[in-house]
Design a protein around this motif. Structure first.
Motif, mmCIF file in Angstrom:
data_model
loop_
_atom_site.group_PDB
_atom_site.id
_atom_site.type_symbol
_atom_site.label_atom_id
_atom_site.label_comp_id
_atom_site.label_asym_id
_atom_site.label_seq_id
_atom_site.Cartn_x
_atom_site.Cartn_y
_atom_site.Cartn_z
ATOM 1 N N ASN A 47 54.209 0.419 27.916
ATOM 2 C CA ASN A 47 53.092 0.851 28.749
ATOM 3 C C ASN A 47 53.473 2.017 29.651
ATOM 4 O OD1 ASN A 47 51.346 -1.072 27.710
ATOM 5 N ND2 ASN A 47 51.862 -2.600 29.261
ATOM 6 N N CYS A 48 54.633 1.908 30.278
ATOM 7 C CA CYS A 48 55.079 2.985 31.165
ATOM 8 C C CYS A 48 55.403 4.250 30.380
ATOM 9 C CB CYS A 48 56.282 2.526 31.984
ATOM 10 S SG CYS A 48 55.867 1.264 33.219
ATOM 11 N N GLN A 49 55.969 4.090 29.192
ATOM 12 C CA GLN A 49 56.282 5.260 28.375
ATOM 13 C C GLN A 49 55.009 5.978 27.936
ATOM 14 O OE1 GLN A 49 59.594 6.364 27.641
ATOM 15 N NE2 GLN A 49 58.358 8.180 27.205
ATOM 16 N N ALA A 50 53.964 5.223 27.624
ATOM 17 C CA ALA A 50 52.693 5.842 27.237
ATOM 18 C C ALA A 50 52.122 6.662 28.391
ATOM 19 C CB ALA A 50 51.701 4.776 26.797
ATOM 20 N N TYR A 51 52.209 6.107 29.602
ATOM 21 C CA TYR A 51 51.742 6.877 30.763
ATOM 22 C C TYR A 51 52.613 8.099 30.979
ATOM 23 C CZ TYR A 51 51.066 8.391 35.527
ATOM 24 O OH TYR A 51 50.859 9.177 36.629
ATOM 25 N N PHE A 52 53.917 7.924 30.904
ATOM 26 C CA PHE A 52 54.849 9.042 31.041
ATOM 27 C C PHE A 52 54.462 10.154 30.072
ATOM 28 C CE2 PHE A 52 59.249 10.500 32.090
ATOM 29 C CZ PHE A 52 59.355 11.529 31.162
ATOM 30 N N ASP A 53 54.272 9.818 28.810
ATOM 31 C CA ASP A 53 53.984 10.827 27.791
ATOM 32 C C ASP A 53 52.681 11.561 28.075
ATOM 33 O OD1 ASP A 53 56.299 10.037 26.492
ATOM 34 O OD2 ASP A 53 55.264 8.780 25.021
ATOM 35 N N ALA A 54 51.671 10.827 28.555
ATOM 36 C CA ALA A 54 50.386 11.460 28.850
ATOM 37 C C ALA A 54 50.511 12.468 29.976
ATOM 38 C CB ALA A 54 49.347 10.393 29.191
ATOM 39 N N LEU A 55 51.171 12.080 31.060
ATOM 40 C CA LEU A 55 51.301 12.990 32.199
ATOM 41 C C LEU A 55 52.259 14.135 31.881
ATOM 42 C CD1 LEU A 55 50.515 13.696 35.049
ATOM 43 C CD2 LEU A 55 52.235 12.091 35.903
ATOM 44 N N TRP A 56 53.317 13.856 31.140
ATOM 45 C CA TRP A 56 54.278 14.897 30.755
ATOM 46 C C TRP A 56 53.600 16.002 29.953
ATOM 47 C CZ3 TRP A 56 59.037 15.359 32.680
ATOM 48 C CH2 TRP A 56 59.982 16.161 32.026
ATOM 49 N N ALA A 57 52.581 15.636 29.181
ATOM 50 C CA ALA A 57 51.878 16.603 28.335
ATOM 51 C C ALA A 57 50.730 17.319 29.043
ATOM 52 C CB ALA A 57 51.327 15.885 27.093
ATOM 53 N N LEU A 58 50.451 16.961 30.299
ATOM 54 C CA LEU A 58 49.398 17.650 31.049
ATOM 55 C C LEU A 58 49.673 19.158 31.038
ATOM 56 C CD1 LEU A 58 46.928 17.092 33.045
ATOM 57 C CD2 LEU A 58 48.619 17.426 34.862
ATOM 58 N N PRO A 59 48.718 19.983 30.615
ATOM 59 C CA PRO A 59 48.992 21.421 30.474
ATOM 60 C C PRO A 59 49.558 22.073 31.738
ATOM 61 C CG PRO A 59 46.931 20.876 29.404
ATOM 62 C CD PRO A 59 47.375 19.625 30.116
ATOM 63 N N GLU A 60 49.051 21.696 32.902
ATOM 64 C CA GLU A 60 49.558 22.278 34.140
ATOM 65 C C GLU A 60 51.012 21.887 34.387
ATOM 66 O OE1 GLU A 60 45.128 22.005 34.351
ATOM 67 O OE2 GLU A 60 46.736 20.645 33.757
ATOM 68 N N PHE A 61 51.369 20.668 34.031
ATOM 69 C CA PHE A 61 52.749 20.203 34.180
ATOM 70 C C PHE A 61 53.658 20.956 33.207
ATOM 71 C CE2 PHE A 61 55.268 15.944 34.808
ATOM 72 C CZ PHE A 61 56.281 16.655 35.427
ATOM 73 N N VAL A 62 53.188 21.169 31.991
ATOM 74 C CA VAL A 62 53.944 21.948 31.004
ATOM 75 C C VAL A 62 54.162 23.369 31.514
ATOM 76 C CG1 VAL A 62 53.905 22.916 28.669
ATOM 77 C CG2 VAL A 62 53.125 20.565 29.055
ATOM 78 N N GLU A 63 53.116 23.951 32.106
ATOM 79 C CA GLU A 63 53.226 25.308 32.654
ATOM 80 C C GLU A 63 54.309 25.379 33.729
ATOM 81 O OE1 GLU A 63 50.487 28.531 35.154
ATOM 82 O OE2 GLU A 63 49.544 26.780 34.227
ATOM 83 N N TRP A 64 54.351 24.381 34.612
ATOM 84 C CA TRP A 64 55.372 24.338 35.667
ATOM 85 C C TRP A 64 56.783 24.282 35.062
ATOM 86 C CZ3 TRP A 64 55.442 24.181 41.119
ATOM 87 C CH2 TRP A 64 56.640 23.760 41.689
ATOM 88 N N ARG A 65 56.970 23.406 34.077
ATOM 89 C CA ARG A 65 58.297 23.247 33.483
ATOM 90 C C ARG A 65 58.739 24.501 32.745
ATOM 91 N NH1 ARG A 65 55.979 18.471 31.554
ATOM 92 N NH2 ARG A 65 56.473 19.022 29.393
ATOM 93 N N GLN A 66 57.818 25.153 32.089
ATOM 94 C CA GLN A 66 58.159 26.393 31.393
ATOM 95 C C GLN A 66 58.584 27.478 32.375
ATOM 96 O OE1 GLN A 66 54.544 27.031 29.137
ATOM 97 N NE2 GLN A 66 55.332 25.947 27.347
ATOM 98 N N ALA A 67 57.916 27.545 33.517
ATOM 99 C CA ALA A 67 58.304 28.508 34.544
ATOM 100 C C ALA A 67 59.669 28.152 35.121
ATOM 101 C CB ALA A 67 57.247 28.556 35.643
ATOM 102 N N ALA A 68 59.928 26.858 35.292
ATOM 103 C CA ALA A 68 61.216 26.418 35.835
ATOM 104 C C ALA A 68 62.370 26.831 34.934
ATOM 105 C CB ALA A 68 61.209 24.901 36.025
ATOM 106 N N GLU A 69 62.152 26.804 33.631
ATOM 107 C CA GLU A 69 63.198 27.179 32.683
ATOM 108 C C GLU A 69 63.622 28.638 32.832
ATOM 109 O OE1 GLU A 69 61.711 26.332 28.821
ATOM 110 O OE2 GLU A 69 61.827 24.143 29.054
ATOM 111 N N LYS A 70 62.734 29.457 33.354
ATOM 112 C CA LYS A 70 63.014 30.885 33.482
ATOM 113 C C LYS A 70 63.662 31.248 34.810
ATOM 114 C CE LYS A 70 59.006 31.930 30.577
ATOM 115 N NZ LYS A 70 57.659 32.570 30.541
ATOM 116 N N GLU A 71 63.757 30.288 35.735
ATOM 117 C CA GLU A 71 64.352 30.583 37.041
ATOM 118 C C GLU A 71 65.846 30.858 36.907
ATOM 119 O OE1 GLU A 71 61.526 28.218 40.240
ATOM 120 O OE2 GLU A 71 63.406 27.313 39.618
ATOM 121 N N GLU A 72 66.322 31.772 37.715
ATOM 122 C CA GLU A 72 67.742 32.132 37.700
ATOM 123 C C GLU A 72 68.529 31.402 38.782
ATOM 124 O OE1 GLU A 72 67.932 36.351 38.015
ATOM 125 O OE2 GLU A 72 66.964 36.705 36.074
ATOM 126 N N TRP A 73 67.848 30.787 39.762
ATOM 127 C CA TRP A 73 68.547 30.120 40.859
ATOM 128 C C TRP A 73 69.047 28.755 40.405
ATOM 129 C CZ3 TRP A 73 63.093 31.010 42.010
ATOM 130 C CH2 TRP A 73 62.843 32.305 42.461
#
Length: 220
Positions: A186-212
């Motif tokens: 049950n918790c994994q299903a919720y995790f997967d749903a929120l992890w795939a939220l487009p805005e959350f994906v956008e944040w993580r993709q931007a984080a990958e590009k940070e140099e700090w």
């Protein structure tokens, strides 16, 4: 409309910035993003420079000459100003429960915060965590299961539709992910749903590009 700016810290590390940023995105309110790297000698000076009306912390919201600098206060402001976004559940007791779990997340889980900082650059194999951290994880998973049991018929998030409750637990997903914390179905299903939220994906993709990087975040 009055100029709106959101001051945030490093996307890899700043859990409270993630909450404020997600809330802004979900509200639909246009804003300019201002990133100030944290944990540097000049961080406080730079934060005061970009938002003199607020303490040197993130996130802080600038609306013209006004400032809001607590994440929960920012979220409440957005819920009031952007009612069509439905950032809180509409049903009165669902809304009360959502506010309750948000308040708990806002003020609790100190052991998890201390021992498992948010760090989007890490993915480590699971190892047993201190007992107090395990207790925090157990309580968080209990909240998730209770909410999903009540509201799963309305959608995949804690209260069915996306809400500020999900915004407040988003950084927890990063903490769990970085340490490969095992979850039940049950918790994994919720995790997967929120992890795939487009805005959350956008944040993580931007984080990958940070140099700090913050080397103090390396686990001991």
């Amino acid at each position: 409309m009055t100029d709106v700016k959101l001051v945030i810290g490093n996307k890899r590390y700043s859990s409270w910035s993630l909450r404020g940023w997600l809330a802004m995105k979900l509200s639909g309110m246009p804003f300019e993003e201002v990133v100030v790297p944290l944990y540097r000698a000049d961080s406080h000076i730079n934060l005061k420079a970009v938002n003199p009306a607020a303490p040197p912390k993130v996130p802080s919201l600038i609306i013209g000459e006004n400032a809001i600098w607590d994440t929960l206060a920012i979220c409440e402001y957005l819920a009031e100003q952007c009612p069509d976004a439905r950032l809180w559940p509409e049903e009165i007791f669902a809304r009360a429960r959502a506010r309750s779990v948000v308040a708990e997340m806002h003020s609790s889980f100190i052991a998890l915060r201390e021992h498992v900082p948010m760090d989007l650059s890490k993915r480590l194999p699971f190892e047993r965590l201190p007992e107090e951290v395990e207790a925090d994880i157990a309580r968080i998973c209990e909240i998730w299961r209770e909410c999903r049991a009540l509201y799963s018929g309305k959608g995949p998030y804690l209260f069915g539709e996306i809400s500020l409750a999900d915004v407040f637990f988003a950084p927890v997903l990063v903490r769990f992910f970085s340490r490969s914390v095992p979850l039940d179905e049950n918790c994994q299903a919720y995790f997967d749903a929120l992890w795939a939220l487009p805005e959350f994906v956008e944040w993580r993709q931007a984080a990958e590009k940070e140099e700090w990087t913050i080397t103090s975040y390396d686990p001991k």
